[in-house]
Design an enzyme around this catalytic site. Structure first.
Site: not given
Ligand code: BES
Ligand code: ZN
Length: 572
Positions: A116, A118, A270-271, A356, A526, A528
Site C-alpha cells: 500500500q 499511498q 470510486h476507485e 472527500y 480496514r 476506517k
Molecule cells: N486513495 C484512497 C485511499 C487512500 C487515501 C490511501 C489516502 C492512502 C491515503 C481510495 O481511493 C479511497 O478513497 N478509499 C476509500 C473508499 C472510498 C469508497 C471512499 C476507503 O478506503 O475507505
Molecule cells: Zn479515493
C-alpha cells in the site's frame, strides 16, 4: 528527475523481505548535482551509475538522518554523464507499505503479500522520488515462491516458474506502484476487466462486481475514454487497511464489500473514477489531496446515478452529507480547509471527510451554478488538458476561473477552498424519497413502538445506515436487544452495517455484541472501521481494558499503516 523505474525483486516469505535492485533512468537538470531519493528502512548494498550505452561503475552514496515521517534521504554522487542509477537493496520486515500475511490470515490458507504505497510508503519498498509531483513509467520482474502468483498495477507481460514480468508504459506517480503475491486467480468480468482473488473468494467477487463494465462505459460517457487498457480488481485478504486503492489497471479492494447484494459497489465506482481524477490528473502535493478525492467522490456519485438510478444516488448524497456534518463537528478549524496546511505533519492526517465530501460538494455547487451540461464539458476538457500531469490547487483554480467565469462569480470559491466549515450557500442534498419512510419508522420506534413493528423489509445498507443516523447517541441496551432480536444485526454479514452497529453497541454497553466485536477487530484490518471502534472503547475504563486485551491479540494481524494509527489510540 527520475523518469523510469525498473525493478528486479525476489519475494521472500521466510525473511519477509523484497530483495534485488531498482534501476532508475534519470533526466538531469544540473550535470554535477547529486541524486536525492526517498527511502525508509531500506538496507542499501551497492549503488552503481552509468552513462547511456556505458558500463556500470560503483558510485558513492550517503544516507541522511531518519525522519519519523519522511524516512531516510539517500544521496547518490553522480558523474557528469550518468543517465542511469542502479541500487541494490532489500526491504525491512517492518516496511510500512508491506503486509506479510501468514497462511491462516487468508482464505486460501497460503502466504500473501501486498503493498500500500499511498501516501508516502512507496519509499519503504523502492528507493525513488516519492512525491506525487514526479511521474515515472515502470517495469518489473518479480520472483515468487512456486505455486504463487504476482500481480502489479501494470500490464501483465506473463510469467511462469515463479517469475512474473510487468510493464507500465504510462507515467504515474510513485504512490500508484503496487504489488501483491499469493495464491491468486482471475475470472473475467467483461471485455476489459477481470477480478483477481484467492480461489475461495473468486466466484462471490465475480458476482458482486458484475456491473463493472457498465460502470466503465458510463464513466466514459461522462468524461472521456478509459485510457488504461484494462480495469481489473484484486480482492485482498480482510486485513487490507483501506476499502479500496486505485492502483492503475488493478484496483485493490477489501473483501468486506462483498455484501452479496452489490450494495457496497460504490467503492468500485470510486476507485474506477480515480482512473481519471487522481491517476490521469494527479494532486501535485498532498496538500492538494482534495483534487484527487473530491473530484472522485463527485464522479463516483455521477456513475452511481447512471448505473443504479437517481434513487440510489440521492441516498448516497444524504449519507455523505450526514458524514460530513459529523466530521465538521469533530475536526479543528485548520483541518476543515480543502487546501490543507500539512507542514510538519504526516500527509495521512489529511484523510478525513473534508477532501472527500466537502471537495465533492464544492464541485456540486459549481455544477449547479454552471448547469450540468456545461460543467460536464468543463470536467471533460480538464481531464484532457491535464492528462498525465500533476496539478496544484492554484493551477486548478486558474483553469476554473478561465473556463467557467460566470460560475466562479456565483460560487464563493475562495471560501470553499481556503476557509473552514461550509459556505452558507453550500447545496444541501434533497431528502431521499426512500429515507422518509426510514425516518418515520425510526420515530415510531423511538416513541416506544415495538421493534417487531418496524417495517424494514427490503432495506438495503443505505436505509440501515440512515436509520442508525436517525437514532440518538444514547440508547438503552435493552432497546438495542429488541432491535437485535428482530433484525439479527449482530450477525449481519454486511460489514458497513455491522461496523455502525458495533459502534452503537460499544457506546451503549450492549454486551450481547461483545464476541462479535472481538471477532471483527481480530479479522478486519480496514482502518476506517477500526479507528472509531477503538476510540469508542477507550472512552471508559472497562472499555480501555478490553481494547488493550483485544489489541494485543489483533495487532500482529494488522497492516503497519493501520497499526501505527491504532497504536496512538490504544497505547498513547
Ligand atoms: N486513495 C484512497 C485511499 C487512500 C487515501 C490511501 C489516502 C492512502 C491515503 C481510495 O481511493 C479511497 O478513497 N478509499 C476509500 C473508499 C472510498 C469508497 C471512499 C476507503 O478506503 O475507505
Ligand atoms: Zn479515493
Amino acid at each position: 528527475m527520475v523518469r523510469h523505474v525498473d525493478l528486479e525483486l525476489e519475494v521472500s516469505f521466510e525473511r519477509k523481505t523484497l530483495a534485488g535492485a531498482a534501476t532508475l533512468d534519470i533526466e538531469r537538470f544540473a550535470s554535477g548535482a547529486p541524486l536525492r531519493l526517498d527511502t525508509r528502512e531500506l538496507t542499501i548494498g551497492r549503488v552503481e551509475a552509468a552513462g547511456s550505452g556505458e558500463p556500470w561503475a560503483p558510485v558513492a552514496f550517503e544516507t541522511g538522518p531518519a525522519d519519523k515521517i519522511l524516512g531516510t534521504p539517500l544521496t547518490i554522487s553522480l558523474p557528469g554523464g550518468a543517465a542511469r542509477v542502479r541500487i541494490h537493496y532489500s526491504t525491512s520486515p517492518g516496511a510500512s507499505a508491506l503486509q506479510w500475511l501468514e497462511p491462516r490470515q487468508t482464505s486460501a490458507r497460503r502466504p500473501f503479500l501486498f503493498t500500500q504505497s499511498q501516501a508516502i510508503h512507496a519509499r519503504s519498498w523502492i528507493p525513488l522520488q516519492d512525491s506525487p509531483g514526479v511521474r515515472v513509467t515502470y517495469s518489473a520482474s518479480i520472483r515468487v515462491p512456486k505455486g504463487l502468483r504476482a500481480v502489479m498495477s501494470a500490464r501483465m507481460e506473463g510469467g511462469d516458474g515463479g517469475l512474473f514480468r510487468f510493464t507500465m508504459p504510462q507515467a504515474i506517480p510513485s504512490y500508484l506502484i503496487a504489488l501483491a503475491a499469493g495464491e491468486i486467480e482471475s475470472r473475467e468480468l467483461g471485455p476489459r476487466s477481470s477480478v483477481w482473488a484467492e480461489p475461495p473468494v473468486l466466484a462471490r467477487a465475480a458476482r458482486e462486481f458484475e456491473d463493472t463494465e457498465r460502470m466503465i462505459a458510463s464513466a466514459e460517457r461522462l468524461y472521456g475514454p478509459y485510457r488504461w487498457e484494462r480495469y481489473d480488481i484484486l480482492v485482498l485478504p480482510p486485513s487490507f487497511p483501506y476499502g479500496g486503492m486505485e492502483n492503475p489497471r488493478l484496483t485493490f479492494a477489501t473483501p468486506t464489500i462483498l455484501a452479496g447484494d452489490k450494495s457496497l459497489t460504490a467503492l468500485v465506482a470510486h476507485e474506477l473514477a480515480h482512473s481519471w481524477s487522481g491517476n490521469l490528473v494527479t494532486n501535485a502535493t498532498w496538500r492538494d489531496f482534495w483534487l484527487n478525492e473530491g473530484f472522485t467522490v463527485y464522479f463516483e456519485q455521477r456513475i452511481l446515478e447512471e448505473v443504479y438510478g437517481p434513487g440510489r444516488a440521492a441516498m448516497e448524497a444524504v449519507l455523505a452529507w450526514e458524514e460530513l456534518q459529523r466530521d465538521l463537528a469533530r475536526l479543528p478549524e485548520r483541518d476543515q480547509i480543502l487546501n490543507l496546511d500539512l507542514a510538519g505533519r504526516d500527509p495521512e492526517d489529511g484523510v478525513t471527510a473534508i477532501p472527500y465530501l466537502k471537495g465533492a460538494l464544492f464541485l456540486k455547487s459549481l455544477e449547479l451554478a454552471a448547469g450540468r451540461a456545461r460543467f460536464d464539458a468543463f470536467l471533460r476538457s480538464y481531464f484532457d488538458r491535464f492528462a498525465f500531469q500533476s496539478l496544484t490547487t492554484a493551477q486548478f483554480l486558474d483553469y476554473l476561473r478561465r473556463e467557467l467565469p460566470e460560475a466562479t462569480r456565483r460560487v464563493p470559491v475562495e471560501e470553499w477552498v481556503f476557509k473552514p466549515g461550509l459556505p452558507s450557500s453550500a447545496p444541501r442534498p434533497a431528502p431521499a424519497e426512500a429515507f422518509l419512510k426510514v425516518e418515520a419508522e425510526a420515530r415510531k420506534w423511538l416513541e416506544g413502538g415495538a421493534a417487531a413493528a418496524i417495517e424494514a423489509g427490503g432495506w438495503s445498507t443505505h436505509e440501515w445506515l440512515h436509520f442508525f443516523n436517525a437514532l440518538p447517541e444514547k440508547l438503552d441496551p435493552g432497546r438495542m436487544g429488541e432491535l437485535d432480536s428482530r433484525f439479527r444485526l449482530t450477525q449481519t454479514g454486511n460489514y458497513e452495517v455491522l461496523q455502525q452497529w458495533l459502534q452503537m453497541a460499544v457506546r451503549n454497553g450492549y454486551q450481547e455484541a461483545d464476541a462479535r466485536l472481538e471477532e471483527f477487530l481480530t479479522t478486519v484490518g480496514r482502518r476506517k472501521y477500526l479507528r472509531p471502534l477503538y476510540e469508542e472503547l477507550m472512552k471508559t475504563p472497562g472499555g480501555q481494558r478490553r481494547a488493550r486485551a483485544i489489541y494485543a491479540k489483533a495487532r500482529p494481524g494488522y497492516h503497519p499503516i493501520a497499526a501505527s494509527t491504532l497504536d496512538a489510540i490504544v497505547n498513547p
